[in-house]
Design an enzyme around this catalytic site. Structure first.
Site, PDB file in Angstrom:
ATOM      1  N   ARG A 144       1.177  -1.260  -0.335  1.00 32.05           N
ATOM      2  CA  ARG A 144      -0.254   0.074  -0.023  1.00 32.05           C
ATOM      3  C   ARG A 144       1.197   1.045  -0.409  1.00 32.05           C
ATOM      4  NH1 ARG A 144      -3.725  -1.381   4.553  1.00 32.05           N
ATOM      5  NH2 ARG A 144      -5.079  -2.372   3.027  1.00 32.05           N
ATOM      6  N   ASN A 194      -0.041  -0.732  13.013  1.00 26.05           N
ATOM      7  CA  ASN A 194       0.208  -1.584  12.458  1.00 26.05           C
ATOM      8  C   ASN A 194       1.425  -1.993  13.652  1.00 26.05           C
ATOM      9  OD1 ASN A 194      -1.681  -1.097  10.146  1.00 26.05           O
ATOM     10  ND2 ASN A 194      -0.485   0.997   9.936  1.00 26.05           N
ATOM     11  N   ASP A 215       5.326  -4.753   6.572  1.00 24.58           N
ATOM     12  CA  ASP A 215       3.635  -4.756   7.479  1.00 24.58           C
ATOM     13  C   ASP A 215       3.343  -6.530   8.234  1.00 24.58           C
ATOM     14  OD1 ASP A 215       1.150  -5.483   8.363  1.00 24.58           O
ATOM     15  OD2 ASP A 215       0.505  -3.643   7.271  1.00 24.58           O
ATOM     16  N   ASP A 235       1.047  -7.586   9.661  1.00 25.62           N
ATOM     17  CA  ASP A 235      -0.736  -8.202   9.241  1.00 25.62           C
ATOM     18  C   ASP A 235      -1.240  -7.750  10.637  1.00 25.62           C
ATOM     19  OD1 ASP A 235       0.022  -9.378   6.730  1.00 25.62           O
ATOM     20  OD2 ASP A 235       1.323 -10.863   7.971  1.00 25.62           O
ATOM     21  N   ASP A 290      -3.036  -5.807  13.440  1.00 22.44           N
ATOM     22  CA  ASP A 290      -3.256  -4.343  13.658  1.00 22.44           C
ATOM     23  C   ASP A 290      -3.256  -4.328  14.947  1.00 22.44           C
ATOM     24  OD1 ASP A 290      -2.323  -3.781  11.128  1.00 22.44           O
ATOM     25  OD2 ASP A 290      -4.373  -4.811  10.221  1.00 22.44           O
ATOM     26  N   ASP A 294      -6.999  -8.644  12.326  1.00 26.87           N
ATOM     27  CA  ASP A 294      -5.807  -9.794  11.169  1.00 26.87           C
ATOM     28  C   ASP A 294      -4.705 -11.075  12.038  1.00 26.87           C
ATOM     29  OD1 ASP A 294      -7.635  -8.294   9.228  1.00 26.87           O
ATOM     30  OD2 ASP A 294      -5.511  -6.668   9.572  1.00 26.87           O
ATOM     31  N   GLU A 334      -4.921 -13.552   8.954  1.00 26.07           N
ATOM     32  CA  GLU A 334      -3.558 -13.371   7.918  1.00 26.07           C
ATOM     33  C   GLU A 334      -2.520 -13.196   8.584  1.00 26.07           C
ATOM     34  OE1 GLU A 334      -3.274  -9.195   5.275  1.00 26.07           O
ATOM     35  OE2 GLU A 334      -5.809  -9.286   6.428  1.00 26.07           O
TER      36      GLU A 334
END
Length: 185
Positions: A27, A91, A107, A109, A111, A124, A127
């Site tokens: 991102r 994050n 990152d 994942d 959060d 997450d 994730e």
């Protein structure tokens, strides 16, 4: 220690880029104003900036957001300033690197979201588990990530740094002052 001459200075704009463990761009936030940039910390603010996702989709942020990064912490903190109150999106990620192109981090994942009423959620986890298996996160990395969740929780409980009202007021007012000065030129 002095900053390198090519480092972004207060009032300039930079991009922020988050990557995944496998090296792919995740991102990009296009325009973040530099408020503080020294050898250990970066504080910035973006307001209605364009965000580009890895698949090319893009959207615009809805409110001003202070961003806080520290070279010693495996997390970064986004303070969203909304009419309904301040909320946070944190994050779990590597410490940042900054060059003339962008501020960059990986990152991991996980959060933590904090709502204006103080409620918080760890997001997450599924994730994180999926990617840790897919990309074979080293055990040291997993340990650091999990320890960082605990450290971040301590910061939240202690209202440390970006979680203090004083921090938000000082840095948001600094942003408004610089933006006003830049617009009057």
């Amino acid at each position: 220690m002095t900053r390198e001459m090519n480092q972004p200075k207060e009032g300039e704009y930079i991009a922020i880029k988050s990557y995944k463990h496998d090296g792919r761009l995740h991102r990009t936030w296009r325009d973040t104003m530099v408020l503080k940039n020294d050898e250990n910390e970066f504080i910035g603010c973006n307001d209605h900036t364009i965000v580009v996702e890895e698949d090319g989709r893009h959207w615009m942020t809805k409110e001003p957001a202070l961003v806080y990064f520290n070279k010693h912490n495996w997390f970064n903190i986004v303070t969203m300033i909304r009419k309904s109150g301040v909320s946070y999106y944190c994050n779990i990620a590597t410490p940042y690197v900054l060059d003339r192109e962008a501020l960059k981090y990986i990152d991991y994942d996980l959060d933590v979201k904090i709502f204006p009423n103080g409620d918080r959620r760890l997001l997450d986890v599924d994730e994180f588990m999926m990617f840790s298996k897919k990309w074979h996160y080293p055990q040291d990395t997993i340990n650091i990530v999990m320890g960082s969740v605990s450290e971040l929780t301590e910061w939240i409980d202690q209202k440390r740094g970006p979680f203090s009202t004083e921090f938000v007021n000082i840095w948001y007012n600094r942003y408004l002052s610089i933006a006003k000065r830049n617009n009057s030129r």
